[in-house]
Write an enzyme that holds these catalytic residues in place. Structure first.
Site, PDB file in Angstrom:
ATOM      1  CG  LEU A 165      -1.838  -1.148   1.457  1.00  0.00           C
ATOM      2  CD1 LEU A 165      -2.695  -0.882   2.686  1.00  0.00           C
ATOM      3  CD2 LEU A 165      -2.711  -1.406   0.247  1.00  0.00           C
ATOM      4  CD1 TRP A 167       3.893   7.159   1.383  1.00  0.00           C
ATOM      5  CD2 TRP A 167       2.523   8.906   1.045  1.00  0.00           C
ATOM      6  NE1 TRP A 167       4.477   7.988   0.446  1.00  0.00           N
ATOM      7  CE2 TRP A 167       3.658   9.072   0.221  1.00  0.00           C
ATOM      8  CE3 TRP A 167       1.527   9.887   0.989  1.00  0.00           C
ATOM      9  CZ2 TRP A 167       3.833  10.168  -0.650  1.00  0.00           C
ATOM     10  CZ3 TRP A 167       1.686  10.964   0.128  1.00  0.00           C
ATOM     11  CH2 TRP A 167       2.825  11.099  -0.683  1.00  0.00           C
ATOM     12  CE  LYS A 191       5.701  -2.043   2.632  1.00  0.00           C
ATOM     13  NZ  LYS A 191       5.763  -0.976   3.651  1.00  0.00           N
ATOM     14  CB  SER A 245       6.915   5.491  -7.000  1.00  0.00           C
ATOM     15  OG  SER A 245       7.756   4.489  -6.466  1.00  0.00           O
ATOM     16  CB  THR A 248       8.464   1.194  -5.509  1.00  0.00           C
ATOM     17  OG1 THR A 248       9.252   2.236  -4.940  1.00  0.00           O
ATOM     18  CG2 THR A 248       8.366   0.060  -4.521  1.00  0.00           C
ATOM     19  CE1 TYR A 255      12.695  -6.855  -4.750  1.00  0.00           C
ATOM     20  CE2 TYR A 255      10.467  -6.132  -4.242  1.00  0.00           C
ATOM     21  CZ  TYR A 255      11.840  -5.947  -4.144  1.00  0.00           C
ATOM     22  OH  TYR A 255      12.326  -4.880  -3.431  1.00  0.00           O
ATOM     23  CD  GLU A 267      -3.154   3.145  -9.239  1.00  0.00           C
ATOM     24  OE1 GLU A 267      -2.488   3.921  -9.979  1.00  0.00           O
ATOM     25  OE2 GLU A 267      -3.624   3.471  -8.151  1.00  0.00           O
ATOM     26  CB  CYS A 268       2.806   3.132 -11.218  1.00  0.00           C
ATOM     27  SG  CYS A 268       3.355   1.444 -10.889  1.00  0.00           S
ATOM     28  CB  CYS A 302      -1.844   7.839  -8.631  1.00  0.00           C
ATOM     29  SG  CYS A 302      -3.422   7.073  -8.340  1.00  0.00           S
ATOM     30  CE  LYS A 352       8.568  13.994  -5.986  1.00  0.00           C
ATOM     31  NZ  LYS A 352       7.868  12.731  -6.207  1.00  0.00           N
ATOM     32  CD  GLU A 389       3.213  10.464  -9.476  1.00  0.00           C
ATOM     33  OE1 GLU A 389       4.113   9.757  -9.044  1.00  0.00           O
ATOM     34  OE2 GLU A 389       2.023  10.098  -9.548  1.00  0.00           O
TER      35      GLU A 389
HETATM   36  N1  NDP Z   1       0.544   5.850  -7.398  1.00  0.00           N
HETATM   37  C1  NDP Z   1       0.409   6.303  -6.207  1.00  0.00           C
HETATM   38  O1  NDP Z   1      -0.663   6.330  -5.725  1.00  0.00           O
HETATM   39  C2  NDP Z   1       1.572   6.711  -5.398  1.00  0.00           C
HETATM   40  C3  NDP Z   1       2.673   7.287  -5.952  1.00  0.00           C
HETATM   41  N2  NDP Z   1       3.696   7.667  -5.178  1.00  0.00           N
HETATM   42  C4  NDP Z   1       4.851   8.325  -5.812  1.00  0.00           C
HETATM   43  O2  NDP Z   1       6.021   7.769  -5.276  1.00  0.00           O
HETATM   44  C5  NDP Z   1       6.834   8.779  -4.725  1.00  0.00           C
HETATM   45  C6  NDP Z   1       7.590   8.203  -3.576  1.00  0.00           C
HETATM   46  O3  NDP Z   1       6.704   7.782  -2.546  1.00  0.00           O
HETATM   47  P1  NDP Z   1       7.021   6.468  -1.746  1.00  0.00           P
HETATM   48  O4  NDP Z   1       6.312   6.406  -0.486  1.00  0.00           O
HETATM   49  O5  NDP Z   1       8.499   6.328  -1.623  1.00  0.00           O
HETATM   50  O6  NDP Z   1       6.371   5.373  -2.704  1.00  0.00           O
HETATM   51  P2  NDP Z   1       6.837   3.926  -3.006  1.00  0.00           P
HETATM   52  O7  NDP Z   1       6.378   3.533  -4.332  1.00  0.00           O
HETATM   53  O8  NDP Z   1       8.287   3.778  -2.748  1.00  0.00           O
HETATM   54  O9  NDP Z   1       6.054   3.082  -1.879  1.00  0.00           O
HETATM   55  C7  NDP Z   1       4.896   2.326  -2.092  1.00  0.00           C
HETATM   56  C8  NDP Z   1       4.958   1.058  -1.259  1.00  0.00           C
HETATM   57  O10 NDP Z   1       6.040   0.231  -1.702  1.00  0.00           O
HETATM   58  C9  NDP Z   1       6.914  -0.047  -0.600  1.00  0.00           C
HETATM   59  N3  NDP Z   1       8.290  -0.139  -1.048  1.00  0.00           N
HETATM   60  C10 NDP Z   1       9.161   0.881  -1.236  1.00  0.00           C
HETATM   61  N4  NDP Z   1      10.337   0.422  -1.680  1.00  0.00           N
HETATM   62  C11 NDP Z   1      10.238  -0.921  -1.756  1.00  0.00           C
HETATM   63  C12 NDP Z   1      11.132  -1.956  -2.123  1.00  0.00           C
HETATM   64  N5  NDP Z   1      12.385  -1.715  -2.516  1.00  0.00           N
HETATM   65  N6  NDP Z   1      10.683  -3.227  -2.105  1.00  0.00           N
HETATM   66  C13 NDP Z   1       9.426  -3.497  -1.710  1.00  0.00           C
HETATM   67  N7  NDP Z   1       8.542  -2.556  -1.327  1.00  0.00           N
HETATM   68  C14 NDP Z   1       8.929  -1.281  -1.369  1.00  0.00           C
HETATM   69  C15 NDP Z   1       6.697   1.109   0.349  1.00  0.00           C
HETATM   70  O11 NDP Z   1       7.140   0.811   1.644  1.00  0.00           O
HETATM   71  P3  NDP Z   1       7.708   1.945   2.621  1.00  0.00           P
HETATM   72  O12 NDP Z   1       7.273   3.254   2.099  1.00  0.00           O
HETATM   73  O13 NDP Z   1       7.126   1.600   3.929  1.00  0.00           O
HETATM   74  O14 NDP Z   1       9.198   1.793   2.612  1.00  0.00           O
HETATM   75  C16 NDP Z   1       5.205   1.329   0.223  1.00  0.00           C
HETATM   76  O15 NDP Z   1       4.502   0.396   0.992  1.00  0.00           O
HETATM   77  C17 NDP Z   1       5.867   9.892  -4.379  1.00  0.00           C
HETATM   78  O16 NDP Z   1       6.487  11.112  -4.308  1.00  0.00           O
HETATM   79  C18 NDP Z   1       4.904   9.797  -5.523  1.00  0.00           C
HETATM   80  O17 NDP Z   1       5.421  10.477  -6.635  1.00  0.00           O
HETATM   81  C19 NDP Z   1       3.659   7.457  -3.830  1.00  0.00           C
HETATM   82  C20 NDP Z   1       2.586   6.889  -3.216  1.00  0.00           C
HETATM   83  C21 NDP Z   1       1.430   6.515  -3.963  1.00  0.00           C
HETATM   84  C1  LIG Z   2     -12.956   8.519  -4.292  1.00  0.00           C
HETATM   85  C2  LIG Z   2     -11.968   7.849  -5.169  1.00  0.00           C
HETATM   86  C3  LIG Z   2     -10.558   8.229  -4.853  1.00  0.00           C
HETATM   87  C4  LIG Z   2      -9.617   7.567  -5.774  1.00  0.00           C
HETATM   88  C5  LIG Z   2      -8.216   7.887  -5.525  1.00  0.00           C
HETATM   89  C6  LIG Z   2      -7.370   7.069  -6.395  1.00  0.00           C
HETATM   90  C7  LIG Z   2      -5.957   7.276  -6.101  1.00  0.00           C
HETATM   91  C8  LIG Z   2      -5.113   6.323  -6.175  1.00  0.00           C
HETATM   92  C9  LIG Z   2      -3.705   6.526  -5.835  1.00  0.00           C
HETATM   93  O1  LIG Z   2      -3.241   7.646  -5.665  1.00  0.00           O
HETATM   94  O2  LIG Z   2      -3.035   5.523  -5.723  1.00  0.00           O
END
Ligand code: NDP
Ligand SMILES: CCCCCC/C=C/C(=O)O
Length: 496
Positions: A165, A167, A191, A245, A248, A255, A267-268, A302, A352, A389
């Site tokens: 998941l 945050w 996780k 992201s 990741t 893996y 879903e990135c 996202c 950032k 992004e």
């Molecule tokens: N698509 C989306 O909705 C999202 C996009 N992002 C983008 O990602 C950027 C960075 O955010 P960030 O929190 O670092 O997002 P990440 O993609 O790194 O984190 C998403 C999940 O993957 C886990 N993770 C991170 N690194 C690894 C690894 N090497 N192996 C396995 N699992 C891993 C994280 O754990 P943990 O964080 O606990 O280490 C978290 O649970 C943001 O600035 C944004 O641009 C971020 C969040 C959501």
């Molecule tokens: C009410 C719907 C909210 C959808 C948000 C979707 C975002 C996903 C993400 O950032 O991973």
């Protein structure tokens, strides 16, 4: 929602919360073997709780419990209507505890309580209920076969699913994954992101209270390399469903390649365009959509529209309206229900986002600690703000001279998650919706659609499937063909 509380009432609730502090494994809270870590309140920077972290030992334990639960069939082989009953009970428990969950979510993530109360918690319930209600209403299929054979196509749960998941929508993204996965009969190991473990843990506890058998839903707090990687590399995890992201996401593909070729759904990120043609009508409404699309959830979304691609003929009147609209969007204490923007998730992310606050802003342009004002820049498409992004409340305005140029610019990105088009002309709308390379294109509105519509990305925004709707059920099931020969032995064998 009419029954929002006052800031003081939310703070009183926050002070009284009983926060979870350990993993949820095999039906109960238990300490992990990893290093303890602190979860902070992003708005104050103060510690909320010390959480006992997990490591590879806990991953092994949780996977073996999940597998045992799956093989025993107390969940996977239960009648769909019985699985539905448990999940509906869970929805009732979330509803009963919704205020506690909303406050916990706001405290741990910095999201405005207004959104937690009116969107995150209601949508979490709606998602779980939708998948619960679906599961006893879908049928397996028969395929065309020969005269003396029957061919069945069955959907079976995949087995042990790891849900990784982000945050930014901790509970809602959990629901998007566990809703369809549990309804289909899988065992799920969640996780959460290290910054936001609290509501995931509490949800697992509520699921156990609702009657979910032990081992079917477990939550392992800890960071990516320590908990996410061993899950991704585990030989007995059958699937990973990841949101986060793109970078990741690539790790999870590696893996899978380096272990058991588990199914991976990603879903990135996104760099989503709001395209406004020269014939767009009702610019007041367009302005509202743009503001919501860019700044909702502080742009930590996202599917946030971080690029406004606007025809020069309507740019000035539209910008005027956007700036006026923005005056209603207040930034500050997430527990104040009048605030539309709360705190960014942590200091690293703030740094950032702040690094993009350069140049002359049309609005905002400032950050005070974790609070970044909604910001608008008019820039060229080559500016990093228009390409990266940022995942913060920063909107780039890009002006174009034709509608064709707008579509070309909308597609000029490595991402392809969501897009919006504003036009009064049906032909233009349909052409744009067809030509924009994105998983969701909304016309004259912004949003993700409903729980019934699939959500996911083209290009580097996604991989392997779609969330929501029946497509999510597809994601969490394997397809099995059963071919039954009906030849009467008296008529000879059917070989050759
Ligand atoms: N698509 C989306 O909705 C999202 C996009 N992002 C983008 O990602 C950027 C960075 O955010 P960030 O929190 O670092 O997002 P990440 O993609 O790194 O984190 C998403 C999940 O993957 C886990 N993770 C991170 N690194 C690894 C690894 N090497 N192996 C396995 N699992 C891993 C994280 O754990 P943990 O964080 O606990 O280490 C978290 O649970 C943001 O600035 C944004 O641009 C971020 C969040 C959501
Ligand atoms: C009410 C719907 C909210 C959808 C948000 C979707 C975002 C996903 C993400 O950032 O991973």
């Amino acid at each position: 929602m009419s029954d929002l509380l006052t800031t003081a009432e939310y703070k009183a609730l926050a002070a009284d919360l009983d926060l979870p502090r350990t993993a949820f494994i095999d039906g109960k809270y238990r300490a992990g073997h990893g290093a303890a870590f602190t979860t902070f309140n992003p708005a104050t920077g103060l510690p909320l709780a010390e959480i006992s972290g997990c490591d590879a030992t806990d991953v092994d334990l949780a996977v073996s419990r999940a597998r045992e639960a799956f093989d025993q069939g107390h969940w996977a082989k239960r009648a769909p209507s019985q699985r539905k009953e448990v999940l509906v009970r869970l929805c009732k428990l979330i509803t009963r505890n919704r205020r506690e969950l909303a406050v916990m979510e706001s405290l741990d993530s910095g999201k405005p309580i207004l959104d937690c109360e009116t969107i995150d918690i209601p949508e979490t319930i709606e998602t779980l209920k939708w998948h619960a209600e679906l599961i006893d209403k879908i049928y397996d299929q028969m395929a065309p076969a020969q005269e003396d054979a029957i061919a069945m196509i069955l959907r079976e749960p995949i087995g042990v699913v790891a849900a990784i998941l982000p945050w930014n929508f901790p509970l809602l993204m959990m629901a998007w994954k566990i809703g369809p996965a549990l309804a289909a009969g899988n065992s799920v190991i969640v996780k959460p992101a290290e910054q936001t473990s609290l509501t995931a843990l509490r949800l697992a506890e509520l699921a156990a209270e609702a009657g979910l058998p032990r081992g079917v839903l477990q939550v392992l707090p800890g960071d990516g390399p320590t908990v996410g990687a061993p899950l991704g590399l585990h030989m007995d995890v059958d699937m990973v469903s990841f949101t986060g992201s793109t970078e990741t996401g690539r790790h999870f593909l590696r893996y899978a390649a380096d272990s058991n070729l588990k199914k991976v759904v990603l879903e990135c990120g996104g760099k989503n365009p709001c395209v406004v043609f020269d014939d767009a009508e009702n610019l007041d409404a367009v302005a509202s959509h743009v503001v919501n699309a860019a700044f909702w959830n502080m742009g930590e979304n996202c599917s946030a529209a971080s690029r406004l691609i606007v025809h020069h003929a309507v740019k000035e009147p539209l910008l005027e309206r956007i700036l006026a609209r923005l005056r209603d969007w207040k930034t500050g204490d997430p527990l104040n229900p009048a605030h539309h923007l709360g705190a960014l998730i942590d200091a690293e992310h703030c740094a950032k986002v702040a690094s993009y606050l350069t140049g002359t802003a049309l609005a905002g342009g400032t950050a005070e600690g974790p609070f970044v004002q909604p910001t608008i820049y008019e820039i060229s498409p080559k500016d990093a703000k228009a390409i990266d992004e940022i995942f913060g409340p920063i909107l780039s305005v890009l002006t174009v001279a034709s509608n064709d140029e707008a579509i070309a610019l909308a597609n000029d990105t490595n991402y392809g998650l969501a897009a919006s088009v504003f036009t009064a002309n049906t032909r233009n709308a349909i052409r744009a919706a067809r030509d924009i390379k994105a998983g969701t294109v909304t016309v004259n509105t912004y949003g993700e659609g409903s729980i019934a519509t699939p959500f996911g990305g083209y290009k580097q925004s996604g991989f392997g499937g779609r969330e929501n709707g029946i497509h999510a059920h597809d994601q969490f099931t394997e397809i099995k063909t059963i071919w039954i020969d009906l030849t009467d032995p008296a008529d000879g064998d059917n070989v050759g």
